[in-house]
Design a protein around this motif. Structure first.
Motif, PDB file in Angstrom:
ATOM      1  N   GLU A 287     -28.028  44.516  -0.644  1.00 55.68           N
ATOM      2  CA  GLU A 287     -28.286  43.157  -1.598  1.00 55.68           C
ATOM      3  C   GLU A 287     -28.555  41.912  -1.324  1.00 55.68           C
ATOM      4  O   GLU A 287     -27.611  41.536   0.671  1.00 55.68           O
ATOM      5  CB  GLU A 287     -27.772  43.050  -2.462  1.00 55.68           C
ATOM      6  N   GLY A 288     -29.162  40.685  -1.723  1.00 59.68           N
ATOM      7  CA  GLY A 288     -28.875  39.401  -0.801  1.00 59.68           C
ATOM      8  C   GLY A 288     -27.266  38.914  -2.186  1.00 59.68           C
ATOM      9  O   GLY A 288     -26.499  38.460  -1.511  1.00 59.68           O
ATOM     10  N   LEU A 289     -27.905  38.497  -3.258  1.00 58.69           N
ATOM     11  CA  LEU A 289     -27.168  37.974  -4.519  1.00 58.69           C
ATOM     12  C   LEU A 289     -27.580  38.413  -5.564  1.00 58.69           C
ATOM     13  O   LEU A 289     -27.950  37.568  -6.364  1.00 58.69           O
ATOM     14  CB  LEU A 289     -26.207  36.258  -3.937  1.00 58.69           C
ATOM     15  N   PRO A 290     -27.025  39.707  -5.712  1.00 61.66           N
ATOM     16  CA  PRO A 290     -28.005  40.312  -7.344  1.00 61.66           C
ATOM     17  C   PRO A 290     -27.546  39.921  -8.054  1.00 61.66           C
ATOM     18  O   PRO A 290     -26.418  39.934  -8.922  1.00 61.66           O
ATOM     19  CB  PRO A 290     -27.789  41.743  -7.082  1.00 61.66           C
ATOM     20  N   VAL A 291     -29.683  39.834  -9.179  1.00 57.63           N
ATOM     21  CA  VAL A 291     -29.134  38.901 -10.601  1.00 57.63           C
ATOM     22  C   VAL A 291     -28.665  39.729 -11.316  1.00 57.63           C
ATOM     23  O   VAL A 291     -28.339  39.415 -13.005  1.00 57.63           O
ATOM     24  CB  VAL A 291     -30.383  38.331 -10.902  1.00 57.63           C
ATOM     25  N   ASN A 292     -28.598  40.676 -10.946  1.00 62.18           N
ATOM     26  CA  ASN A 292     -28.849  42.596 -12.105  1.00 62.18           C
ATOM     27  C   ASN A 292     -26.754  42.332 -12.147  1.00 62.18           C
ATOM     28  O   ASN A 292     -26.946  42.297 -13.485  1.00 62.18           O
ATOM     29  CB  ASN A 292     -29.472  43.924 -11.752  1.00 62.18           C
ATOM     30  N   VAL A 293     -26.428  42.671 -11.432  1.00 63.56           N
ATOM     31  CA  VAL A 293     -25.051  42.128 -11.318  1.00 63.56           C
ATOM     32  C   VAL A 293     -24.677  41.020 -12.378  1.00 63.56           C
ATOM     33  O   VAL A 293     -23.370  41.060 -12.447  1.00 63.56           O
ATOM     34  CB  VAL A 293     -24.490  41.926  -9.226  1.00 63.56           C
ATOM     35  N   MET A 294     -24.995  39.780 -11.650  1.00 64.62           N
ATOM     36  CA  MET A 294     -24.318  38.591 -12.909  1.00 64.62           C
ATOM     37  C   MET A 294     -24.926  38.631 -14.007  1.00 64.62           C
ATOM     38  O   MET A 294     -24.118  38.331 -14.678  1.00 64.62           O
ATOM     39  CB  MET A 294     -25.530  37.606 -12.275  1.00 64.62           C
ATOM     40  N   GLU A 295     -26.244  39.689 -14.658  1.00 67.45           N
ATOM     41  CA  GLU A 295     -26.081  39.627 -16.183  1.00 67.45           C
ATOM     42  C   GLU A 295     -25.430  40.174 -16.921  1.00 67.45           C
ATOM     43  O   GLU A 295     -24.946  40.504 -17.756  1.00 67.45           O
ATOM     44  CB  GLU A 295     -27.594  40.220 -15.945  1.00 67.45           C
ATOM     45  N   VAL A 296     -25.241  41.070 -15.551  1.00 68.86           N
ATOM     46  CA  VAL A 296     -24.394  42.456 -16.243  1.00 68.86           C
ATOM     47  C   VAL A 296     -22.855  42.312 -16.369  1.00 68.86           C
ATOM     48  O   VAL A 296     -22.497  41.654 -17.937  1.00 68.86           O
ATOM     49  CB  VAL A 296     -23.919  43.633 -15.362  1.00 68.86           C
ATOM     50  N   MET A 297     -21.808  40.612 -15.721  1.00 67.13           N
ATOM     51  CA  MET A 297     -20.514  39.821 -15.576  1.00 67.13           C
ATOM     52  C   MET A 297     -21.319  39.394 -16.923  1.00 67.13           C
ATOM     53  O   MET A 297     -20.110  39.627 -17.542  1.00 67.13           O
ATOM     54  CB  MET A 297     -20.667  39.109 -14.613  1.00 67.13           C
ATOM     55  N   ALA A 298     -22.325  38.502 -16.681  1.00 65.14           N
ATOM     56  CA  ALA A 298     -22.288  37.505 -17.968  1.00 65.14           C
ATOM     57  C   ALA A 298     -21.867  37.875 -19.347  1.00 65.14           C
ATOM     58  O   ALA A 298     -21.782  37.459 -20.386  1.00 65.14           O
ATOM     59  CB  ALA A 298     -23.268  36.550 -18.043  1.00 65.14           C
ATOM     60  N   THR A 299     -22.187  39.180 -19.386  1.00 68.35           N
ATOM     61  CA  THR A 299     -22.401  40.106 -20.597  1.00 68.35           C
ATOM     62  C   THR A 299     -20.916  40.637 -20.951  1.00 68.35           C
ATOM     63  O   THR A 299     -20.386  41.162 -21.670  1.00 68.35           O
ATOM     64  CB  THR A 299     -23.138  41.156 -20.532  1.00 68.35           C
ATOM     65  N   GLY A 300     -20.208  40.769 -20.019  1.00 66.29           N
ATOM     66  CA  GLY A 300     -18.399  40.696 -20.068  1.00 66.29           C
ATOM     67  C   GLY A 300     -18.491  42.458 -20.145  1.00 66.29           C
ATOM     68  O   GLY A 300     -17.654  42.648 -20.255  1.00 66.29           O
ATOM     69  N   LEU A 301     -18.896  43.040 -18.883  1.00 64.42           N
ATOM     70  CA  LEU A 301     -18.888  44.481 -18.251  1.00 64.42           C
ATOM     71  C   LEU A 301     -18.379  44.397 -17.177  1.00 64.42           C
ATOM     72  O   LEU A 301     -18.105  43.699 -16.492  1.00 64.42           O
ATOM     73  CB  LEU A 301     -20.041  45.065 -18.509  1.00 64.42           C
ATOM     74  N   PRO A 302     -17.626  45.221 -17.080  1.00 63.86           N
ATOM     75  CA  PRO A 302     -17.253  45.753 -15.893  1.00 63.86           C
ATOM     76  C   PRO A 302     -17.623  46.329 -15.023  1.00 63.86           C
ATOM     77  O   PRO A 302     -18.898  47.093 -15.287  1.00 63.86           O
ATOM     78  CB  PRO A 302     -15.472  46.883 -16.152  1.00 63.86           C
ATOM     79  N   LEU A 303     -17.221  46.583 -13.877  1.00 68.66           N
ATOM     80  CA  LEU A 303     -18.621  46.630 -13.245  1.00 68.66           C
ATOM     81  C   LEU A 303     -18.199  48.099 -11.375  1.00 68.66           C
ATOM     82  O   LEU A 303     -16.935  48.266 -11.470  1.00 68.66           O
ATOM     83  CB  LEU A 303     -19.423  46.279 -12.106  1.00 68.66           C
ATOM     84  N   VAL A 304     -19.352  49.248 -11.275  1.00 70.36           N
ATOM     85  CA  VAL A 304     -18.981  49.807 -10.738  1.00 70.36           C
ATOM     86  C   VAL A 304     -20.480  50.229  -9.556  1.00 70.36           C
ATOM     87  O   VAL A 304     -21.358  50.357  -9.944  1.00 70.36           O
ATOM     88  CB  VAL A 304     -18.654  52.237 -10.631  1.00 70.36           C
ATOM     89  N   VAL A 305     -20.152  49.728  -7.828  1.00 72.83           N
ATOM     90  CA  VAL A 305     -20.993  48.819  -7.490  1.00 72.83           C
ATOM     91  C   VAL A 305     -20.487  49.639  -5.800  1.00 72.83           C
ATOM     92  O   VAL A 305     -19.721  50.198  -5.764  1.00 72.83           O
ATOM     93  CB  VAL A 305     -21.066  47.786  -7.327  1.00 72.83           C
ATOM     94  N   THR A 306     -21.396  49.704  -5.482  1.00 68.14           N
ATOM     95  CA  THR A 306     -21.088  50.110  -3.693  1.00 68.14           C
ATOM     96  C   THR A 306     -21.470  49.237  -2.847  1.00 68.14           C
ATOM     97  O   THR A 306     -21.118  47.028  -3.517  1.00 68.14           O
ATOM     98  CB  THR A 306     -22.817  50.420  -3.099  1.00 68.14           C
ATOM     99  N   ASN A 307     -19.746  49.065  -1.963  1.00 64.99           N
ATOM    100  CA  ASN A 307     -19.521  47.666  -1.407  1.00 64.99           C
ATOM    101  C   ASN A 307     -20.742  47.242  -0.157  1.00 64.99           C
ATOM    102  O   ASN A 307     -20.248  47.873   1.099  1.00 64.99           O
ATOM    103  CB  ASN A 307     -18.240  48.747  -0.510  1.00 64.99           C
ATOM    104  N   THR A 308     -21.496  46.333  -0.170  1.00 66.26           N
ATOM    105  CA  THR A 308     -22.818  46.211   0.358  1.00 66.26           C
ATOM    106  C   THR A 308     -22.031  44.272  -0.083  1.00 66.26           C
ATOM    107  O   THR A 308     -22.087  43.945  -0.849  1.00 66.26           O
ATOM    108  CB  THR A 308     -24.117  46.469   0.709  1.00 66.26           C
ATOM    109  N   ARG A 309     -22.749  44.025   0.731  1.00 65.93           N
ATOM    110  CA  ARG A 309     -23.299  42.430   1.040  1.00 65.93           C
ATOM    111  C   ARG A 309     -24.288  42.540  -0.302  1.00 65.93           C
ATOM    112  O   ARG A 309     -24.477  42.856  -0.953  1.00 65.93           O
ATOM    113  CB  ARG A 309     -24.361  42.342   2.003  1.00 65.93           C
TER     114      ARG A 309
END
Length: 377
Positions: A287-309
Motif C-alpha cells: 500500500e501507499g497510504l490506504p484511503v480505505n483504511v482511513m475511512e474505516v478509522m473515521a467511522t470508528g471501527l477497529p481494524l485487522v490488517v496485514t503488517n505492510t507499508r
C-alpha cells in the motif's frame, strides 16, 4: 500560472485529487488534467472547468500503447507551455517526466502514492520499478511521499531524488474528507442493517478494495474458513470489482462460505456500508497510504490488517487494531475472533481510530500541499 495534473487513470483524479485541484484554482491558477479515461471524469471535476486531455497511459510499463502516450503527453506539454506539471502514479509519471526533460522554465512535481519496491516486495518489482524511479529522479524538481518508509528511502538515497537536491517531502496521504465518514449510533446501525437486509446479530467485516492479487482477498477467505464455525452469522463484505472476482467466488464455494461472503461490486454508498459493520479488514501486500483504511478509522471501527507499508503508518498494533504478518491466516483469524469476543475492546480500539485519523484530514493535507506548491509557483 498554468498547471497540468497527470495520472494513469481517471479514477485516481476522480477519487483523490479533486480537492488538490480546487486548492490551486482558489489560488488563481489554471489547471488542466491528463489521464486515460477508464471512467468518465467526475461531475465535480467538470464543474471546475478544467480542460481534460485523454492520454492512453497503461498501468504496465511494457505495453506498446505507452509509446503513443509519450508522444501525446509530450505534444500537450509542449503546445500548452505549462509552468508546473504535477504527476501521479508510477507509469504515467515516468512517461510524463521523460516528456518534460529539457523544457526550460518548467517545474515538475511527482507524488509517489507508494513505490512498487518496498521492504519485502518481490525481486521483480525491485528490478523493474527501482531503476525506473532512479532514472526519472533527475527530471523531478520535487518528490512528495505519503508514508514513512517511502519518505525515509527517498530522503536518504541520492538516487531517488534530483542530484544536489533536498526536495523530498511527506504529506499525510492525499487527505480524507472527515465530513463524509463518521461514527454512528447503535440505533442507526440497526436501521442500516435492516435497510441492507443484514441481521442485528450478524458479525460483519468489511473490505473496500479492488479484487486483485495485491489486495490479497484470498487471505481473508482462508481466515473466514477457520472462523465460520466459531462465529455465528459471520459476514464479510467485499466491496469492489476486479479481474479476480470469478476466482474468488469459486474459492468461496469451495470453502463453503457462500452464506458468509457478499461480493458487492462497485459502490457509491461506502459510508453506510462501513457504518453497519463491526470491524474493518485489509489484506494488501503493498500500500501507499490506504484511503480505505482511513475511512474505516473515521467511522470508528477497529481494524485487522496485514503488517505492510501504509497499513503500519495508520494502525498501531493493539492500539486501534491488529497488524498481522504476511500470510498468517491463523493470526488474522485469531485477531478477528478476539474482537468478536470483546465488544468493549472493539469500542476502545475504534475510539483510538477516530482520534488518530484526524492527522490525515483533507484540511491538514491541503495545508501541507499549499506549503510545497509555494516553493514552485
Amino acid at each position: 500560472m498554468k498547471i497540468l495534473f497527470v495520472a494513469t487513470l481517471s479514477n485516481t483524479v476522480n477519487s483523490f485529487l479533486v480537492p488538490h485541484i480546487k486548492l490551486l484554482i482558489r489560488k488563481g491558477h489554471n489547471v488542466d488534467v491528463a489521464f486515460n479515461k477508464k471512467r468518465q471524469p467526475s461531475q465535480e471535476l467538470l464543474d471546475l472547468g478544467c480542460r481534460i486531455f485523454e492520454v492512453e497511459f497503461q498501468r504496465s510499463p511494457l505495453k506498446k500503447k505507452n509509446i503513443h502516450a509519450y508522444k501525446r503527453i509530450k505534444k500537450i506539454i509542449t503546445n500548452e507551455k505549462y509552468d508546473l506539471v504535477h504527476t501521479h502514479t508510477p507509469i504515467a509519471s515516468l512517461i510524463t517526466r521523460y516528456a518534460c526533460k529539457n523544457i526550460g522554465g518548467l517545474k515538475v512535481l511527482y507524488t509517489a502514492h507508494g513505490f512498487h519496491f518496498l521492504k519485502g516486495s518481490s525481486i521483480k518489482n525491485w528490478l523493474i520499478y527501482y531503476p525506473m524511479e532512479k532514472i526519472a529522479a533527475k527530471w523531478t524538481d520535487g518528490l512528495i511521499t505519503i508514508n514513512n518508509e517511502d519518505y525515509f528511502r527517498a530522503n536518504n538515497s541520492i538516487r531517488l531524488r534530483k542530484p544536489n537536491s533536498s526536495s523530498v517531502f511527506k504529506t499525510n496521504g492525499i487527505g480524507l474528507n472527515l465530513s463524509k465518514f463518521s461514527p454512528t449510533s447503535a440505533e442507526k446501525k440497526i436501521n442500516l442493517r435492516r435497510k441492507y437486509k443484514y441481521s442485528e446479530s450478524d458479525f460483519i467485516l468489511v473490505y473496500v478494495a479492488e479484487l486483485n492479487s495485491n489486495k490479497h482477498q484470498d487471505l481473508l477467505l482462508d481466515s473466514l474458513s477457520l472462523l465460520k464455525n466459531k462465529i455465528p452469522n459471520l459476514k464479510l463484505l467485499l466491496v469492489g470489482e476486479g479481474k479476480l472476482e470469478s476466482l474468488y467466488k469459486e474459492r468461496v464455494n469451495n470453502l463453503g462460505l457462500s452464506s458468509n461472503v457478499d461480493f458487492l461490486g462497485f459502490r457509491t454508498d461506502i459510508p453506510d456500508l462501513l457504518k453497519l459493520a463491526d470491524v474493518g479488514v485489509a489484506s494488501s501486500k503493498r500500500e501507499g497510504l490506504p484511503v480505505n483504511v482511513m475511512e474505516v478509522m473515521a467511522t470508528g471501527l477497529p481494524l485487522v490488517v496485514t503488517n505492510t507499508r501504509g497499513h503500519n503508518d495508520l494502525v498501531v498494533n493493539e492500539e486501534n487494531g491488529y497488524l498481522i504478518n504476511g500470510n498468517d491466516t491463523n493470526g488474522f483469524a485469531s485477531a478477528v475472533y478476539k474482537l468478536y469476543s470483546n465488544e468493549d475492546l472493539r469500542r476502545k480500539l475504534g475510539e483510538k481510530s477516530i482520534k488518530k485519523v484526524e492527522e490525515y484530514s483533507e484540511e491538514n493535507v491541503l495545508e501541507q500541499l499549499d506549503g510545497i506548491y509555494s516553493l514552485y509557483i
